[in-house]
Write a protein that holds these residues in place. Structure first.
Motif, PDB file in Angstrom:
ATOM      1  N   GLY A 111      20.155  11.298 -11.078  1.00  0.00           N
ATOM      2  CA  GLY A 111      19.757  10.049 -11.715  1.00  0.00           C
ATOM      3  C   GLY A 111      18.541  10.147 -12.605  1.00  0.00           C
ATOM      4  O   GLY A 111      18.143   9.152 -13.205  1.00  0.00           O
ATOM      5  N   ILE A 112      17.913  11.329 -12.711  1.00  0.00           N
ATOM      6  CA  ILE A 112      16.773  11.392 -13.627  1.00  0.00           C
ATOM      7  C   ILE A 112      17.290  11.294 -15.056  1.00  0.00           C
ATOM      8  O   ILE A 112      18.480  11.484 -15.325  1.00  0.00           O
ATOM      9  N   ASP A 113      16.365  10.983 -15.962  1.00  0.00           N
ATOM     10  CA  ASP A 113      16.773  10.667 -17.322  1.00  0.00           C
ATOM     11  C   ASP A 113      16.590  11.838 -18.279  1.00  0.00           C
ATOM     12  O   ASP A 113      17.192  11.867 -19.346  1.00  0.00           O
ATOM     13  N   ASP A 114      15.723  12.788 -17.903  1.00  0.00           N
ATOM     14  CA  ASP A 114      15.552  13.964 -18.758  1.00  0.00           C
ATOM     15  C   ASP A 114      14.865  15.050 -17.936  1.00  0.00           C
ATOM     16  O   ASP A 114      14.224  14.765 -16.920  1.00  0.00           O
ATOM     17  N   CYS A 115      15.031  16.257 -18.409  1.00  0.00           N
ATOM     18  CA  CYS A 115      14.462  17.407 -17.716  1.00  0.00           C
ATOM     19  C   CYS A 115      13.996  18.374 -18.795  1.00  0.00           C
ATOM     20  O   CYS A 115      14.759  18.712 -19.692  1.00  0.00           O
ATOM     21  N   PHE A 116      12.730  18.746 -18.747  1.00  0.00           N
ATOM     22  CA  PHE A 116      12.261  19.683 -19.773  1.00  0.00           C
ATOM     23  C   PHE A 116      11.556  20.862 -19.108  1.00  0.00           C
ATOM     24  O   PHE A 116      10.996  20.735 -18.017  1.00  0.00           O
ATOM     25  N   ALA A 117      11.633  22.011 -19.802  1.00  0.00           N
ATOM     26  CA  ALA A 117      10.990  23.211 -19.287  1.00  0.00           C
ATOM     27  C   ALA A 117       9.571  23.294 -19.819  1.00  0.00           C
ATOM     28  O   ALA A 117       9.310  22.965 -20.982  1.00  0.00           O
ATOM     29  N   LYS A 118       8.666  23.654 -18.931  1.00  0.00           N
ATOM     30  CA  LYS A 118       7.274  23.850 -19.333  1.00  0.00           C
ATOM     31  C   LYS A 118       7.125  25.269 -19.877  1.00  0.00           C
ATOM     32  O   LYS A 118       7.772  26.186 -19.342  1.00  0.00           O
ATOM     33  N   PRO A 119       6.283  25.505 -20.841  1.00  0.00           N
ATOM     34  CA  PRO A 119       5.561  24.480 -21.599  1.00  0.00           C
ATOM     35  C   PRO A 119       6.465  23.856 -22.660  1.00  0.00           C
ATOM     36  O   PRO A 119       7.412  24.491 -23.118  1.00  0.00           O
ATOM     37  N   ILE A 120       6.147  22.633 -23.051  1.00  0.00           N
ATOM     38  CA  ILE A 120       6.942  21.921 -24.057  1.00  0.00           C
ATOM     39  C   ILE A 120       6.007  21.527 -25.192  1.00  0.00           C
ATOM     40  O   ILE A 120       4.871  21.098 -24.940  1.00  0.00           O
ATOM     41  N   PRO A 121       6.438  21.693 -26.438  1.00  0.00           N
ATOM     42  CA  PRO A 121       5.571  21.252 -27.541  1.00  0.00           C
ATOM     43  C   PRO A 121       5.254  19.765 -27.390  1.00  0.00           C
ATOM     44  O   PRO A 121       6.136  18.967 -27.036  1.00  0.00           O
TER      45      PRO A 121
END
Lengths: 411, 411
Positions: A111-121
């Motif tokens: 149910g999460i809305d987004d997933c990003f990998a660190k580091p992210i600009p």
């Protein structure tokens, strides 16, 4: 382009409140620095308990769960936060390690809305956040519209129910004002039916004993239907004058005189919006077996003999309540087995299986019973006439009240 | 967990229809292979024109625009597709090169729903697609709910409007049945006011000449308000019998006799749901300057002398329409300047600036005018009484119809 779209969100960087969940380690530190550089407000929750508390008390605009933080089960927390904030459409993001496929996949399915990998600009993070807020705002506004509609809907339904109960009671009252029972005579039988297109009806009929040998009866049709028409039917029922006071006592008014007075009475009330009534009035002389009658703009009653052609009982007279007018009285002598059929123009909706429509359908229906059928059969037949001939599938705008009143001379 | 969540989407892999926009190069090929391996249906559009055509005619569930494809302006196309499919909530994704920040940022700000770098693990792609479809389904269902509500509300509003016009017409008719003008007499003045809580009223009053020297008048209150009550007021207006036929011609019925007959009349109609009416009936003898009166369960009229204490005109009589009952007739002789105030219990809503409430507020209001004030001033005062004393801020459930009828003997 970015600037333009970002302004659409209701939250501007200055008042955007981000809750970052994870220990204040070096990773969290760099994310916080990014949020800070974007001008967002933020707070840090180190544990799931702190996070849930902060979500509850501070109503953040966005939750970022650092899926790499120890002591935090990001899946459990995300699921919990989403469930608790379903109606608020609170966006939740995962910050994870590159190539953390479990976070990418299970996080989203949870149910999460987004997933990003660190580091992210930083500007990519900002664009992702803007997208989530845009979705959130859309969902919220759709939910709000739904709530607004629901509220209006409830009010309308409630008002409809109140008025519905009122009209139901009015309908009971109006039905009570129809004859409770027909006169029981040796040589004559009476029966009637009424079918309303709404709770209350603009069609009406009545019958009463005038003296030892005379009965008055009528069928009336007030313009339109519903409440205004219903008011007029009661006006007619209670307003009809049937006798005149004379030095010798009284005399019965002829049908034409009855209509002349009723017409004057309605006109004298100066009813707004010019409502009017049509009415066929008749007096039966049970000794002479004769009928005198008059019509105020109403379809003529039909004489339906046991054999021979049907014959309309014609007489001159305009509809009631508009102009001063004269009403002529007609006379007819009845024969054994004859029926006299009064009706309103709602009968036009009638359809018989034979293909006949309107009045023809009604007359065919009534002629089907043998002339010497017992009274009960006659009454049952007439009372069922309109339900038998008029179906509910008439288009609403063509529905009309319908009534018929039938007099039969016993053969 | 993934399996469970993916089943929530209305589209299962088997019938998911993906439109991939981009040339059929090696990159597109690998994406197509991934979609194929996921069991999705898919089609390829090489140009923006083909893409828009396919969106229109094939209604795909998802559009993936390969932002690396030559001859395709992914931003322009994405913007176009999103605009054209706003209500359908069609998800659009970008497939871009790693670190294509412009695609990541401007794509999202332009309205796309996700952006991924190629190559992407197949199960991550699937999870991202599931998330987009979940969002799409939520948005669609919220929009559908809104449309359903909107439709229902329109129907309800339309029905309310129809009934509103009906009630407005009924209101006109009922108002028309109030006296058009009061009798103009040398020694007596009449004035009245009526305030409805709904379009039609359960309160009513009337006045008429009975013969050379007598006038009958009354104030009535039918139980409840609205349509059923309004029907009863007309029943009363037209049903009141004021004279009896005698061998010598006729005689006027006393107020008690009038109520006895009216009561019997209502009872004999066997009105369903036991509606009833209260009524204060009076006959003024203009020669004798005397008033005879009777009450059917109605608050007594008030004699308001020019000086001296007010006095209720008491008489025995139950409310009308429930039981056979007797109604006594009371008598009072009027003095110059005296007022007789008939009213209904809706007067309880009255509030005067002085702090007086209900009947006291009305009596104080009426006593304020000098006894020798001209007729016009008297009429204006009475006609404005209820609007002056009853404000619109009464709670809806406490609102009631209110009426008052005032007779004044000229000093």
């Amino acid at each position: 382009m970015s600037d333009h779209a970002s302004q659409k969100a209701t939250v501007t960087p200055g008042n955007l409140n981000v809750l970052l969940v994870g220990q204040a380690g070096p990773d969290a530190g760099s994310l916080l620095a990014q949020l800070d550089s974007l001008g967002y407000s933020f707070q840090l929750a180190a544990t799931p308990e702190q996070a849930l508390l902060a979500v509850e008390s501070d109503a953040p605009d966005l939750v970022i769960i650092d899926a790499t933080a120890p002591d935090v089960d990001p899946y459990r927390l995300a699921s919990h936060v989403k469930q608790l904030n379903f109606e608020r459409a609170l966006p939740v993001m995962f910050a994870c390690l590159p190539k953390d496929l479990r976070a990418e996949i299970d996080g989203r399915d949870l149910g999460i809305d987004d997933c990003f990998a660190k580091p992210i600009p930083t500007d990519v993070l900002a664009a992702r956040i803007r997208l989530l807020l845009r979705n959130r705002d859309l969902e919220r506004s759709l939910r709000q519209q739904n709530r607004d509609y629901d509220l209006l809907n409830r009010e309308l339904l409630q008002a409809r129910d109140v008025l519905g109960r009122e009209l139901e009671l009015a309908s009971h009252i109006q039905r009570s004002l129809l004859p409770h029972e027909m006169p029981q005579l040796d040589r004559f039988q009476f029966a009637a039916a009424l079918r309303s297109s709404a709770e209350v009806s603009g069609d009406f009929y009545d019958i009463y004993r005038l003296d030892e040998t005379h009965y008055g009866f009528y069928v009336a049709d007030a313009i339109g239907h519903g409440v205004p028409a219903a008011l007029l039917t009661i006006f007619v029922k209670k307003g009809i004058q049937t006798r005149d006071i004379t030095p010798e006592g009284y005399r019965l008014l002829s049908p034409g005189e009855v209509l002349t007075r009723l017409n004057r009475d309605i006109i004298s009330e100066k009813l707004s919006a010019n409502p009017f009534v049509t009415l066929f009035y008749a007096i039966l002389d049970v000794e002479a077996a004769s009928l005198s009658y008059a019509s105020g703009g109403h379809p003529p009653a039909i004489l339906l003999p046991t054999d021979g052609p049907v014959r309309p009982l014609l007489s001159d007279g305009a509809l009631l309540g508009i102009f001063e007018s004269d009403f002529t009285t007609g006379d007819v002598t009845l024969g054994a087995g004859d029926q006299v059929v009064l009706y309103t123009d709602g009968i036009e909706q009638a359809r018989a299986d034979s293909g006949k429509v309107g009045l023809d359908a009604l007359l065919e229906y009534l002629a089907a019973l043998p002339a010497d059928a017992p009274r009960d059969a006659f009454v049952t037949l007439v009372e069922g006439a309109l339900d038998a001939l008029i179906t509910d599938d008439t288009a609403p705008q063509r529905r009309d009240d319908a009534a018929t009143f039938v007099l039969k001379m016993v053969p």
